[in-house]
Design an enzyme around this catalytic site. Structure first.
Site, PDB file in Angstrom:
ATOM      1  N   ALA A  66      16.183  -5.383  -8.931  1.00  0.00           N
ATOM      2  CA  ALA A  66      16.904  -4.232  -8.389  1.00  0.00           C
ATOM      3  C   ALA A  66      16.828  -4.195  -6.868  1.00  0.00           C
ATOM      4  O   ALA A  66      17.822  -3.908  -6.193  1.00  0.00           O
ATOM      5  CB  ALA A  66      16.352  -2.935  -8.979  1.00  0.00           C
ATOM      6  N   ASP A  67      15.653  -4.478  -6.311  1.00  0.00           N
ATOM      7  CA  ASP A  67      15.501  -4.499  -4.862  1.00  0.00           C
ATOM      8  C   ASP A  67      16.394  -5.557  -4.229  1.00  0.00           C
ATOM      9  O   ASP A  67      17.011  -5.327  -3.185  1.00  0.00           O
ATOM     10  CB  ASP A  67      14.048  -4.767  -4.489  1.00  0.00           C
ATOM     11  CG  ASP A  67      13.210  -3.505  -4.465  1.00  0.00           C
ATOM     12  OD1 ASP A  67      13.320  -2.747  -3.490  1.00  0.00           O
ATOM     13  OD2 ASP A  67      12.463  -3.270  -5.424  1.00  0.00           O
ATOM     14  N   SER A  68      16.448  -6.728  -4.851  1.00  0.00           N
ATOM     15  CA  SER A  68      17.243  -7.815  -4.276  1.00  0.00           C
ATOM     16  C   SER A  68      18.729  -7.501  -4.315  1.00  0.00           C
ATOM     17  O   SER A  68      19.454  -7.748  -3.344  1.00  0.00           O
ATOM     18  CB  SER A  68      16.953  -9.124  -5.023  1.00  0.00           C
ATOM     19  OG  SER A  68      15.601  -9.501  -4.859  1.00  0.00           O
TER      20      SER A  68
END
Length: 412
Positions: free
Chosen positions: A183-185
């Site tokens: 999700a962060d990426s």
């Protein structure tokens, strides 16, 4: 597979032209992954990225991932092309330095909880009043508004709430989270796009703006139209392992020599080629075979045909046969396979960059090619505060003030 064990180093003598963001200054005051990745991408394409960290603690990202000789390897990559400055934003003098830098910057990226910048005296509206061309990208777990805005937000929570975990895993198993920062990426790549849009808009309006990006929306979009399907049909999607509800055969299959390969038959022509290749052309003539959705309803049968054929052959034999037949196949790679793959090397997806302590490091290359203004990795992540004096001197801070601030722990 090529026998060559490592990617080819970039020839510094053949440095590319300046990137499309040359002359753009970015303040990266974000931490961990989404914001720093967005700034890594901006730096790859020419931006002058100034990475600001706490003088004592640094970015927690320094403590993530594998380590060699006391050096964080992930830090080397995520902070490449960034000049390192150590400032305590929580101290008034530190916040004043950041305001000074923001007045001369094009972009500021942060990912603190809503209200944190305001509490430090760094309200984006105040920054915009001082520098109307500034683009402020705010990356948070749940956004600046709404019932959940004050909650702690991490990629794991977004992976759970987006529907990703619910749809990932075996049908009779638990929801499954990724073993990496998915999700962060996705949010980091999305943020780089949002910033580029804001800079493009600024060219026409002359004004910067505030970007409000949460971790949840990008991965929710990647998961697909499940919410609309539920709203229209009342049906909630479930886990199907490696299978797809849209086509079949689509799975991972074990080869004779113990490797795994993955195939996809999203295109009808590819599905027909696969079944003819594995010795079952008669299946292609079945009425249900003409639809990917109906093929998915016969996944047990199709996986049986494909899986048994693959199990009798080595990985190399499978790949060569599929390639010759014009069917879609890929080996399931681990990190070693990625580094050794000739296509990955020759296209620069993995490239060698020199580090002053660890030598040549295999890092991910810039995400996309550009014929006139390509991206480049100029240097890898630096020590805490490596460029503090240089950056603050450029901003007009005199040496005596630097010494005073360093003595009081405001900078390092």
């Amino acid at each position: 597979m090529s026998a060559s064990p490592t990617p080819q180093p970039t020839d510094a003598a053949e440095a590319p032209a300046p990137g499309p963001l040359a002359g753009v200054r970015v303040l990266d005051i974000s931490t961990i992954l989404a914001g720093p990745l967005a700034c890594q991408i901006l730096g790859d394409y020419g931006a002058d990225v100034i990475k600001i960290e706490h003088p004592r603690y640094g970015d927690s990202m320094r403590g993530h991932g594998p380590v060699k000789d006391g050096e964080s390897l992930w830090w080397k990559e995520i902070s490449r092309n960034k000049r390192g400055v150590a400032i305590d934003l929580g101290k008034p003098e530190g916040a004043a330095l950041v305001r000074r830098l923001a007045a001369q910057a094009d972009v500021l990226v942060e990912n603190f909880r809503p209200g944190t910048l305001e509490r430090w005296g760094l309200d984006p509206q105040d920054l915009l009043a001082e520098n109307p061309r500034l683009v402020v990208a705010r990356v948070t777990g749940f956004g600046q508004q709404g019932p959940y805005s004050a909650r702690a937000g991490f990629g794991t929570l977004a992976e759970a709430m987006s529907g990703f975990a619910h749809l990932t895993g075996e049908p009779d198993g638990p929801p499954t989270l990724p073993a990496f920062g998915l999700a962060d990426s996705i949010a980091g790549v999305t943020a780089s796009s949002a910033i580029a849009m804001a800079l493009f808009a600024r060219e026409r309006t002359g004004r910067g703006q505030v970007i409000d990006l949460n971790l949840l929306a990008p991965i929710m979009t990647a998961v697909g139209p499940g919410p609309m399907a539920y709203q229209q049909t009342g049906v909630v999607g479930m886990r199907h392992g490696n299978r797809s509800t849209n086509n079949s055969p689509r799975n991972t299959y074990r080869t004779k020599d113990g490797y795994w390969v993955a195939i996809s038959t999203s295109a009808q022509a590819i599905a027909e080629r696969v079944l003819r290749l594995v010795g079952h052309p008669e299946v292609v003539e079945e009425p249900w075979f003409a639809s990917g959705r109906e093929r998915a309803e016969h996944a047990d049968e199709l996986d049986g045909y494909v899986g048994s054929w693959i199990a009798e052959r080595t990985r190399q034999e499978v790949i060569e046969a599929f390639t010759e037949a014009g069917a879609a196949v890929a080996p399931v790679y681990d990190a070693r396979d990625i580094v050794e793959d000739e296509h990955v090397r020759e296209t620069g997806m993995i490239t060698l960059v020199e580090d002053e302590r660890l030598g040549e490091l295999a890092v991910h290359g810039p995400l996309w090619g550009m014929s006139e203004t390509p991206g480049a990795i100029r240097f890898l992540g630096r020590d805490l505060g490596a460029d503090t004096d240089a950056v603050l001197t450029e901003a007009g801070v005199d040496p005596a003030t630097l010494d005073e601030l360093r003595g009081r722990g405001v900078i390092a």
